[in-house]
Design a protein around this motif. Sequence first.
Motif, short mmCIF file in Angstrom:
data_model
loop_
_atom_site.label_atom_id
_atom_site.label_comp_id
_atom_site.label_asym_id
_atom_site.label_seq_id
_atom_site.Cartn_x
_atom_site.Cartn_y
_atom_site.Cartn_z
N ALA A 33 31.81 9.87 -19.71
CA ALA A 33 32.47 10.51 -18.50
C ALA A 33 31.58 10.22 -17.25
O ALA A 33 31.93 10.67 -15.90
CB ALA A 33 32.45 12.00 -18.79
N LEU A 36 33.35 4.20 -15.56
CA LEU A 36 34.06 5.12 -14.99
C LEU A 36 34.15 4.83 -13.24
O LEU A 36 35.30 4.75 -12.94
CB LEU A 36 33.65 6.47 -15.30
CG LEU A 36 34.63 7.38 -14.98
CD1 LEU A 36 35.90 7.31 -15.64
CD2 LEU A 36 34.11 8.74 -14.88
N GLN A 47 45.50 6.51 -18.89
CA GLN A 47 45.32 8.05 -19.34
C GLN A 47 44.35 8.17 -20.48
O GLN A 47 44.00 7.35 -21.25
CB GLN A 47 46.68 8.56 -20.13
CG GLN A 47 47.85 8.75 -19.21
CD GLN A 47 49.20 9.06 -19.81
OE1 GLN A 47 48.86 9.59 -20.65
NE2 GLN A 47 50.19 8.70 -19.31
N PHE A 48 43.40 9.18 -20.16
CA PHE A 48 42.18 9.46 -21.14
C PHE A 48 42.42 10.87 -21.66
O PHE A 48 43.11 11.85 -21.09
CB PHE A 48 40.94 9.42 -20.46
CG PHE A 48 40.77 7.94 -19.83
CD1 PHE A 48 40.34 6.90 -20.83
CD2 PHE A 48 40.97 7.57 -18.60
CE1 PHE A 48 39.95 5.78 -20.36
CE2 PHE A 48 40.92 6.30 -18.12
CZ PHE A 48 40.43 5.39 -19.01
N GLY A 49 41.69 11.13 -22.71
CA GLY A 49 41.40 12.37 -23.35
C GLY A 49 40.10 12.81 -23.80
O GLY A 49 39.35 11.76 -23.89
N LEU A 50 39.85 13.81 -23.94
CA LEU A 50 38.28 14.18 -24.39
C LEU A 50 38.00 14.02 -25.79
O LEU A 50 39.06 14.14 -26.72
CB LEU A 50 37.95 15.88 -24.16
CG LEU A 50 37.70 15.93 -22.48
CD1 LEU A 50 37.40 17.34 -22.39
CD2 LEU A 50 36.34 15.34 -22.07
N TYR A 91 34.36 16.45 -17.02
CA TYR A 91 35.68 16.52 -17.28
C TYR A 91 36.00 17.59 -18.36
O TYR A 91 36.82 17.81 -18.78
CB TYR A 91 36.44 15.34 -17.85
CG TYR A 91 36.31 14.26 -16.50
CD1 TYR A 91 37.07 14.49 -15.35
CD2 TYR A 91 35.19 13.08 -16.77
CE1 TYR A 91 36.90 13.36 -14.57
CE2 TYR A 91 35.36 12.17 -15.63
CZ TYR A 91 36.32 12.41 -14.48
OH TYR A 91 36.19 11.38 -13.59
N SER A 126 32.73 17.55 -23.65
CA SER A 126 32.59 16.50 -24.37
C SER A 126 32.02 15.44 -23.11
O SER A 126 32.76 15.13 -22.04
CB SER A 126 33.72 15.69 -25.26
OG SER A 126 33.30 14.59 -25.72
N TYR A 166 32.48 12.17 -23.67
CA TYR A 166 33.13 11.04 -24.20
C TYR A 166 34.71 11.11 -23.52
O TYR A 166 35.20 12.14 -23.98
CB TYR A 166 33.03 10.67 -25.48
CG TYR A 166 31.42 10.39 -25.89
CD1 TYR A 166 30.54 9.62 -25.12
CD2 TYR A 166 30.99 11.12 -26.92
CE1 TYR A 166 29.24 9.38 -25.52
CE2 TYR A 166 29.81 10.95 -27.51
CZ TYR A 166 29.02 9.80 -26.80
OH TYR A 166 27.46 9.89 -26.84
N LEU A 167 35.15 10.03 -23.35
CA LEU A 167 36.69 10.03 -23.21
C LEU A 167 37.16 8.73 -24.05
O LEU A 167 36.26 7.76 -24.22
CB LEU A 167 37.00 9.74 -21.61
CG LEU A 167 36.49 10.52 -20.40
CD1 LEU A 167 36.76 10.16 -19.23
CD2 LEU A 167 36.98 11.89 -20.59
N THR A 187 46.40 10.90 -28.44
CA THR A 187 46.11 9.63 -27.63
C THR A 187 46.93 8.73 -27.79
O THR A 187 46.79 7.62 -27.12
CB THR A 187 44.65 9.25 -28.60
OG1 THR A 187 45.07 8.53 -29.88
CG2 THR A 187 43.37 10.08 -28.46
#
Length: 592
Positions: A95, A100, A113-116, A236, A239, A241-242, A448
């Motif tokens: 992150a 990034l 698009q990203f998620g945790l 974000y 976490s 990581y994304l 995801t």
Amino acid sequence: MDPGEPTHFNVLVAGTGLQESILAAALAKAGYSVLQLDSAPYYGTEHASLSLSELHDWALEERRRASTSSELLPDSLARISQRFALSLEPMLLRAQGPGLDLLVRSRVASYLQFGLVGGVGLFQSDAASSPEPELRRSGRVKRVPASKSDVFTDQTLSLVEKRRLTKLLLFAAGQDPFGHDPPGIGFIDYLQKGFSLSGTIADSLAYALALCTSPSDPALPALERIRSIIHAVGRYGPSPYLVGHYGGAGDLVGGFSRICAVWGGGQILGRPILPLELEPEVGPSVPPSQPPFSTPETLPPPPARVGATSLETTRVEEEEGPATATTTRPLGIPVRLEEGDANPTVFTGDWVVSSPHLFSTLFPSQPTPPAAALPKSSKSETAHLIAILPDPIPFPPRASASLNHDDDESSSTPTDADEPDSHLFVFPPGTCHPNVASVTALQTGKGTMSCPEGYYVLYLTGFLLDSARTSAELPDARSLLEPYLEALLALPVPSTDTGTTATRAPPVYSVAYWSPRPDVPTSSSTSPSSPELPLNLLVTPPLACTSQSSSLIETLDEVVPSAEAMFWKIVGEEGRKEGVEFFAKEERVDDE
């Protein structure tokens, strides 16, 4: 192709992997004419994201290093194949970091698009010391603390252990440099001698937090990884990581390819590429930018002028004396644009950049060096197993979620339904196989956009320990990683109806494969008896991940400086003086 069509570019890029796509986008945005070529019908090369049927077909074509769980794709999956986006090289994004920053600066982030990631868990074997591998497959997963608050809410740690662990995390989170790496000491030994941390805590820090591959991984790079992870926590969410949607790395490649196209670059996929031509016939040049795209007021300077080969430079100096400047001979890549084309179109470029995976295509007669000649930092062969699951592997909830169930404030505590459906499981070295280093297992779900509802994707990645590489013949990737898959499937599943343990369904489909180490020369000269490579040919270098397991989180961060170094080599000092920039920021004028 119609006669008279422009075929000469400033830069030809053979391959659409992450490094090649970033470089192509940066050059196109700087004003250079760029053409990307790939014999595969999809973007990404080794970083491609494929549908389920594409992955199945790819594995059947790669029988030498890949295997499928069934010869035919099950009908229930074949009907929904396009709803899967499966990455050949799973990758997470920290992150905070150069990767990034580049996504934001280049505006590629606007296409993605990203998620945790919901959390990182360490597999703890119930019989870790047992000589029987079958007994070591029984165990549980422990959520790994990544922050000071995680440490204090962990009910499995004693007060003394919390103090020692907090001391280590505070030390790693500081801004002061760590100094020199203690000579000959691995990170596990460093934790024991410097902070009196051992056992499960040391394993959690080394393998699940720092993503070390083996106990011998050096201490300093592991500390730097922990620092970067701690600084990424909270940017974000909880976490560090994304996880990218729609297949992760493949979607990143697509974003940079789109930027390249927006600024006038071109791509040709799925057409056969023939060996490189060193003295091609040069056709009309392609303009650096095409309408309706913006055109710079002044065209960019030409790429740096270099000699075609150092052998040619030597010959010229012998005949005419020392040269003050050498000339560029464009290189050509023939491409068969039509089936059975007897006269392929030859695209030429002042520079050619090649993915290592296409090097043997461009130079089929080039002798490949022995493994000892490859850089020690290059990532060796990696075993992968992609499993499609009907049910998720259970992940332990956060410690705070198990507290204050009867409290009025419990409603503000995140529930399981609020948790991301992506999790990372880590196995310490030798957990299920004595010759395998640490193994990572990334699980993703429908959140995801990589699989439809009712399915989950599990990516297992492992490496052979250095001491186990005694033969050039690789073992079957499935035989190495299936024990780890079985260990995850054997985790207890509490039944909400009876309170007993339910049986988990096996994978509905799986693919196992090795991602090979490319055999390419490490410099412009391979041996005194072989012809030297052109100096205006660049081969994207292997990444120098200090831990092979850490490539899961370091790939994008390491790709950025590598791609930028190639960018400046092509642009040269003349380009710097003219103000060419690597992904220059655009000035945005707000409407009044």
